[in-house]
Design a protein around this motif. Structure first.
Motif, short mmCIF file in Angstrom:
data_model
loop_
_atom_site.label_atom_id
_atom_site.label_comp_id
_atom_site.label_asym_id
_atom_site.label_seq_id
_atom_site.Cartn_x
_atom_site.Cartn_y
_atom_site.Cartn_z
N LEU A 76 0.81 -1.23 0.00
CA LEU A 76 0.00 0.00 0.00
C LEU A 76 0.84 1.27 0.00
CD1 LEU A 76 -2.92 1.16 0.28
CD2 LEU A 76 -2.49 1.22 2.74
N PHE A 77 1.84 1.34 0.87
CA PHE A 77 2.62 2.59 0.96
C PHE A 77 3.38 2.87 -0.34
CE2 PHE A 77 3.09 3.12 5.88
CZ PHE A 77 1.71 3.08 6.00
N GLU A 78 3.87 1.79 -0.97
CA GLU A 78 4.57 2.00 -2.26
C GLU A 78 3.57 2.48 -3.33
OE1 GLU A 78 7.49 -1.42 -3.10
OE2 GLU A 78 6.48 -1.89 -1.22
N ALA A 79 2.35 1.95 -3.24
CA ALA A 79 1.32 2.40 -4.19
C ALA A 79 1.02 3.89 -3.98
CB ALA A 79 0.05 1.57 -4.02
N ALA A 80 0.96 4.31 -2.70
CA ALA A 80 0.69 5.73 -2.40
C ALA A 80 1.83 6.60 -2.91
CB ALA A 80 0.49 5.92 -0.90
N GLU A 81 3.04 6.14 -2.70
CA GLU A 81 4.23 6.88 -3.17
C GLU A 81 4.16 7.04 -4.70
OE1 GLU A 81 6.71 7.31 -0.50
OE2 GLU A 81 7.20 8.92 -1.90
N LEU A 82 3.86 5.94 -5.39
CA LEU A 82 3.82 5.96 -6.85
C LEU A 82 2.66 6.82 -7.36
CD1 LEU A 82 5.24 4.78 -9.35
CD2 LEU A 82 3.60 2.90 -9.29
N ALA A 83 1.53 6.74 -6.68
CA ALA A 83 0.38 7.56 -7.10
C ALA A 83 0.73 9.04 -7.04
CB ALA A 83 -0.84 7.26 -6.21
N HIS A 84 1.52 9.43 -6.01
CA HIS A 84 1.90 10.84 -5.87
C HIS A 84 2.99 11.27 -6.85
CE1 HIS A 84 -0.40 10.72 -2.13
NE2 HIS A 84 -0.38 12.03 -2.17
N GLU A 85 3.67 10.32 -7.47
CA GLU A 85 4.72 10.71 -8.42
C GLU A 85 4.15 11.52 -9.57
OE1 GLU A 85 7.62 8.01 -10.18
OE2 GLU A 85 8.07 7.36 -8.14
N THR A 86 2.94 11.15 -9.98
CA THR A 86 2.34 11.84 -11.12
C THR A 86 1.21 12.78 -10.70
OG1 THR A 86 1.04 9.83 -11.33
CG2 THR A 86 2.85 10.14 -12.91
N ASN A 87 0.62 12.52 -9.55
CA ASN A 87 -0.61 13.26 -9.17
C ASN A 87 -0.51 13.78 -7.74
OD1 ASN A 87 -3.17 14.18 -8.71
ND2 ASN A 87 -4.22 12.34 -9.43
N PRO A 88 -0.36 15.08 -7.55
CA PRO A 88 -0.28 15.62 -6.20
C PRO A 88 -1.59 15.50 -5.39
CG PRO A 88 0.72 17.13 -7.77
CD PRO A 88 0.01 16.07 -8.57
N LEU A 89 -2.72 15.26 -6.05
CA LEU A 89 -3.99 15.15 -5.32
C LEU A 89 -4.75 13.88 -5.73
CD1 LEU A 89 -5.25 18.87 -5.74
CD2 LEU A 89 -3.94 17.93 -3.83
N PRO A 90 -4.16 12.69 -5.58
CA PRO A 90 -4.81 11.48 -6.12
C PRO A 90 -6.13 11.13 -5.45
CG PRO A 90 -2.69 10.96 -5.04
CD PRO A 90 -2.87 12.42 -4.94
#
Ligand code: FAD
Ligand code: SF4
Length: 467
Positions: A76-90
């Protein structure tokens, strides 16, 4: 069965919806949250097709198949990190993007099997990671001595603030309102986006070092020139706020309301400001004019206020509606009546609104933008008895005079002109960058997020800061 064929066995599912009878009595979000097992199962429907159209169609080009895989693996935490790489407000895009015409609309298995539930999983990743204590890791960021003013705390401004903080640049965000979010807070109603979500995001941004100066209107409480003097660059993201009124006769009558003041007044009440004036449509017959997201939000707010009847009048057919299909369905489920192919001609009444005159339309030839133009059918006029009208025709740019005074050039329409240098977000004044609705025209949260992200990168380039 191989994991690649999970979608054959497992149908697409959305998080549980609150039943209509319950949800229309309050302003809470209507979709629940997936739990870990549901997210994992739905994520496993992704076939990792190798040419992820979803990713291309997503305006911020999220690494969708990659974070779906991380969810399947329980990371989960890696998914959150990756989601924020492209999107500051996922977590916000996961809730409010019109996924049916963006990522999910282009999912390879959409035709025939139903798209992977991308938006709901994006929301799950970040909500759950925040709950479990994950926060953006800025421990390796080197602080610089650069300071950037951001005017406008809407999605474009917040997205830029996130990226500047990650580049070690101090971001100071000015907004005239009492809370951050722009239209996320004072436009999009809580049944689509609860305001707690924005409060959580504010706390995250503040912990990253972003500073908010609220209740501060640039041009009134502080001069734009002062901001230019005190900062190394300025990002302007003021949105578009000039209401279109359709020049209908009868606009002066009591009972005629504009969409945004109506929604803002209601949002302030829902957020607990009982002293804030409200436009209360309880017991009234309401016509909402317009078929976009703003119109759907007005329809569904009027339903929750206890309107006797809500009719949505739109001049084209259902197929041509600009609003998200999901929101049209939600409005219909909640009892809104749709009058398609009807053009409003006049608001009628003696001392207040009593009726609206509408005429049937047929769609004619396409205009320059490829949209078929509605033509009135003579003799089909009809008066609809109503007590209130909400005008939700859209918004036009309203650039403040201080922008021109600072040599920022505008298009004839009032949109801010940005040039090809510095990734396309620099204005004619090299120190001033712009993005979001005030550059594109009224658009989407996710495109404003894209602009904020890219403008911040352009500002970092301009200031010679490596990102
Ligand atoms: P805004 O969100 O408008 O933010 C601009 C900010 O600038 C505001 O906070 C304003 O107070 C501030 N500001 C302006 N002038 C000054 C000044 N002089 N000094 C200080 N501050 C100033 N999009 C979707 O993707 N999904 C949806 O479901 C959706 N629903 C919508 C519903 C409604 C009712 C509306 C109106 C729009 C909706 N949109 C939706 C569109 C989306 O909200 C906008 O495209 C997006 O918010 C634009 O972001 P922005 O940052 O450019 O501007
Ligand atoms: Fe889909 Fe919007 Fe998320 Fe992109 S940001 S993946 S378009 S929900």
């Amino acid at each position: 069965m191989s994991q690649h064929f999970q979608f054959l066995n497992l149908p697409r599912a959305m998080p549980k919806e609150v039943p209509v009878a319950v949800r229309v009595s309050n302003y809470a979000e209507i979709y629940g949250e997936f739990d870990a097992a549901e997210s994992k199962a739905q994520a496993s429907r992704c076939i990792d097709c190798g040419n992820p159209y979803c990713e291309w169609k997503c305006p911020v080009h999220n690494y969708i198949p990659n974070w779906l895989k991380l969810v399947q693996d329980g990371r989960l935490f890696e998914a959150a990190e990756l989601a924020h790489e492209t999107n500051p407000l996922p977590e916000i895009c996961g809730r409010v993007c019109p996924q049916d015409r963006l990522c999910e609309g282009d999912c390879t298995i959409n035709e025939g099997f139903g798209a992977v539930t991308i938006g709901a999983i994006e929301k799950y990743i970040v909500d759950e990671a925040f709950k479990q204590g994950w926060r953006p890791d800025l421990s390796r960021v080197k602080a610089t001595d650069k300071r950037v003013a951001i005017i406008g705390a809407g999605p474009a401004g917040l997205s830029a603030a996130d990226r500047l903080a990650r580049a070690g640049i101090k971001a100071i965000v000015y907004d005239r309102y009492e809370e951050i979010g722009g239209l996320l807070t004072f436009g999009i109603p809580p049944f689509k986006l609860e305001k707690e979500v924005i409060k959580t995001r504010r706390a995250v941004l503040e912990a990253m070092g972003v500073e908010f100066r609220l209740r501060t209107e640039v041009g009134r409480d502080i001069e734009f020139q002062a901001l230019l003097d005190q900062h190394d660059a300025v990002f302007v993201a003021l949105g578009t706020y000039k209401f279109v009124d359709g020049a209908l006769p009868g606009l002066h009558l009591p009972g005629v309301h504009y969409a945004l003041p109506y929604l803002i007044a209601n949002a302030r009440r829902v957020m607990g400001n009982q002293a804030s004036p409200i436009i209360d449509l309880n017991g009234q017959r309401v016509a909402v004019l317009g078929g976009g997201d703003t119109g759907m939000d007005c329809n569904r707010t009027a339903v929750r206020q206890g309107a006797r009847k809500v009719s949505c009048v739109y001049r084209r057919d259902e197929e041509a509606m600009p609003g998200s299909r999901r929101e049209v369905k939600n409005a219909r489920d909640e009892g809104v009546e749709f009058l398609f192919n009807r053009q409003p001609l006049a608001i009628l009444g003696d001392r207040r609104v009593e009726a609206i005159r509408i005429v049937e339309t047929r769609l004619g030839a396409a205009d320059a933008k490829g949209r078929r133009v509605p033509q009135n059918v003579p003799g089909s006029e009809q008066d609809l008895r109503i007590d209130a009208v909400i005008l939700a025709f859209g918004f036009r740019p309203n650039p403040p005079a201080w922008l021109n005074a600072a040599n920022v050039e505008l298009e004839a329409s009032g949109l801010v002109k940005v040039n090809g240098r510095m990734r396309g977000f620099q204005t004619a004044n090299p120190k001033v960058f712009a993005g979001g609705d005030m550059v594109r025209g009224a658009d989407l949260v996710v495109t404003a997020v894209h602009d904020g992200r890219e403008a911040a990168a352009a500002i970092a380039d301009f200031l010679g800061v490596a990102v």
